[in-house]
Design a protein around this motif. Sequence first.
Motif, short mmCIF file in Angstrom:
data_model
loop_
_atom_site.label_atom_id
_atom_site.label_comp_id
_atom_site.label_asym_id
_atom_site.label_seq_id
_atom_site.Cartn_x
_atom_site.Cartn_y
_atom_site.Cartn_z
N ARG A 203 0.73 -1.46 0.15
CA ARG A 203 -0.19 -0.12 -0.10
C ARG A 203 0.74 1.12 0.07
N ASN A 204 2.15 0.90 0.74
CA ASN A 204 2.56 2.46 0.67
C ASN A 204 4.14 2.69 0.01
N PHE A 205 4.51 1.31 -0.42
CA PHE A 205 5.58 1.50 -0.81
C PHE A 205 5.35 0.54 -2.19
N GLY A 206 4.65 -0.34 -2.57
CA GLY A 206 4.68 -1.41 -3.76
C GLY A 206 5.31 -1.84 -3.90
N LYS A 207 5.84 -2.44 -3.07
CA LYS A 207 6.60 -3.79 -2.77
C LYS A 207 7.38 -4.46 -1.73
N MET A 208 8.14 -5.66 -1.19
CA MET A 208 8.17 -6.13 -0.08
C MET A 208 9.71 -5.67 0.13
N PRO A 209 10.12 -6.11 1.37
CA PRO A 209 11.77 -5.63 1.11
C PRO A 209 12.44 -6.85 0.66
N ARG A 210 13.59 -6.57 0.16
CA ARG A 210 14.42 -7.77 -0.46
C ARG A 210 14.13 -9.57 0.93
N GLN A 211 15.07 -9.12 1.65
CA GLN A 211 15.59 -9.85 1.90
C GLN A 211 14.69 -9.92 3.17
N ALA A 212 14.30 -11.67 3.67
CA ALA A 212 13.55 -11.85 4.86
C ALA A 212 13.78 -13.42 5.24
N MET A 213 14.06 -13.27 6.54
CA MET A 213 14.28 -14.56 7.67
C MET A 213 12.87 -14.73 8.72
N LEU A 214 12.64 -16.53 7.70
CA LEU A 214 12.03 -17.10 8.87
C LEU A 214 11.84 -17.65 10.36
N MET A 215 11.38 -17.14 11.33
CA MET A 215 12.31 -17.01 12.67
C MET A 215 10.26 -18.35 13.14
N ASP A 216 10.47 -19.30 14.32
CA ASP A 216 8.95 -20.35 14.84
C ASP A 216 8.75 -19.36 15.37
N GLN A 217 9.15 -18.23 15.99
CA GLN A 217 7.91 -17.41 16.82
C GLN A 217 8.59 -16.21 16.92
N MET A 218 7.33 -15.09 17.88
CA MET A 218 7.57 -13.78 17.87
C MET A 218 8.80 -13.58 18.63
N GLU A 219 9.24 -14.21 19.76
CA GLU A 219 9.97 -14.07 20.58
C GLU A 219 11.10 -14.14 20.14
N THR A 220 11.62 -14.98 19.25
CA THR A 220 13.25 -15.26 18.64
C THR A 220 12.91 -14.26 17.12
N SER A 221 12.19 -13.92 16.50
CA SER A 221 12.40 -12.50 16.43
C SER A 221 12.88 -11.31 16.80
N ARG A 222 11.92 -10.75 17.60
CA ARG A 222 12.21 -9.97 18.50
C ARG A 222 13.91 -10.44 19.49
N GLN A 223 14.55 -11.33 19.47
CA GLN A 223 16.09 -10.79 20.61
C GLN A 223 16.59 -10.78 18.65
N MET A 224 16.15 -11.75 18.08
CA MET A 224 17.06 -11.75 16.81
C MET A 224 17.38 -10.11 16.19
N ALA A 225 16.06 -9.08 16.72
CA ALA A 225 16.47 -7.99 16.12
C ALA A 225 17.15 -7.11 16.90
N LEU A 226 16.97 -7.52 18.41
CA LEU A 226 17.37 -6.01 19.69
C LEU A 226 18.83 -7.12 19.69
N ASN A 227 19.53 -7.58 18.73
CA ASN A 227 21.11 -8.04 18.93
C ASN A 227 21.38 -8.36 17.85
N GLY A 228 21.02 -7.10 16.82
CA GLY A 228 21.35 -6.51 15.70
C GLY A 228 21.56 -7.50 14.54
N ILE A 229 20.83 -8.44 14.41
CA ILE A 229 20.80 -9.30 12.89
C ILE A 229 20.04 -9.12 12.01
N GLY A 230 19.14 -8.65 11.93
CA GLY A 230 18.10 -7.79 10.81
C GLY A 230 16.87 -6.97 11.65
N PHE A 231 15.97 -5.95 10.56
CA PHE A 231 15.13 -6.23 11.52
C PHE A 231 13.46 -6.31 12.01
N ALA A 232 12.89 -6.35 12.92
CA ALA A 232 11.48 -7.03 12.40
C ALA A 232 10.48 -5.93 12.67
#
Length: 292
Positions: A203-232
Amino acid sequence: MIVTEYELLVCLAEELNMRKSAEKLFLSQPALSQRLQTIESRWNTKIFIRTQKGLLLTPEGEAIVRHASSVIEREHTIQEKLEAMEGVVRGTLRIACASVVAQMWLPRVLKAFASAYPNVQISLVTGWSSEVTQQLAAGNVHLGIVRGNSTWKSVQKPLFNDKLVLVDTEITKIEEVFQTNRPFIQFRSDSNYYQVIQDYWQRNFGKMPRQAMLMDQMETSRQMALNGIGFAILPEVTMLGYTDKINKIPLREKDGSILSRETNLLTYEQSLGLPQVKAFLEITDKFLEQVK
């Protein structure tokens, strides 16, 4: 604690393990085994078969356990009706709650509730919002707390809207997502969460981010972002109390509004007559008023 035969059978059927059942029922294994033999003798049939891997329910046992579960549920219902007539706040409050809300929001509410009503026992199960709704529909709980839009047909009480924020150690503006090689750390969800985020990008950019990682649960994504691995992209409630340096960027729409998700409390009309349910709703209202 007095364990009835019905409770014993239901516990064994749930665990299918003598040791775990004995621990759960606060009995020794020999005592549990003896009581089971007495029950099977009374029914004049084998209810469980022992194997090296645990217990197996016989067909006759399945019918007996269904009967036991039904009796226990009817007793709970009668007890709740009696307590409702007396207006006494006691008994058990059974809640099913979406995991992220149970981790970040509910404990503070339950602390206030337990302090105000120490005679009420709290039973809590957590999981995905779809699992919460299933627990409520099956009559296993009094209240369900879910994330996102709900099609629940009975009582539905909005609790709060939670902003969605992009969490990252480096990105400072939402537009930088498309100028970086940092991965978008997503997580599995049974709700429409993924679709909400995907629609936002389109809706806002007409595209998706280029790279993605899929985690098993939200807390895993949160910890990855907090530790600088990527953005969530996370609900703002998951960042409560986190004071370390981290960028939390609201997902702003073209019209200036900020993308958010609802959290709703679901229940049945008849449950509102239970003192412990009414008391919990009152505590919830007070808590929400304080944090406004």
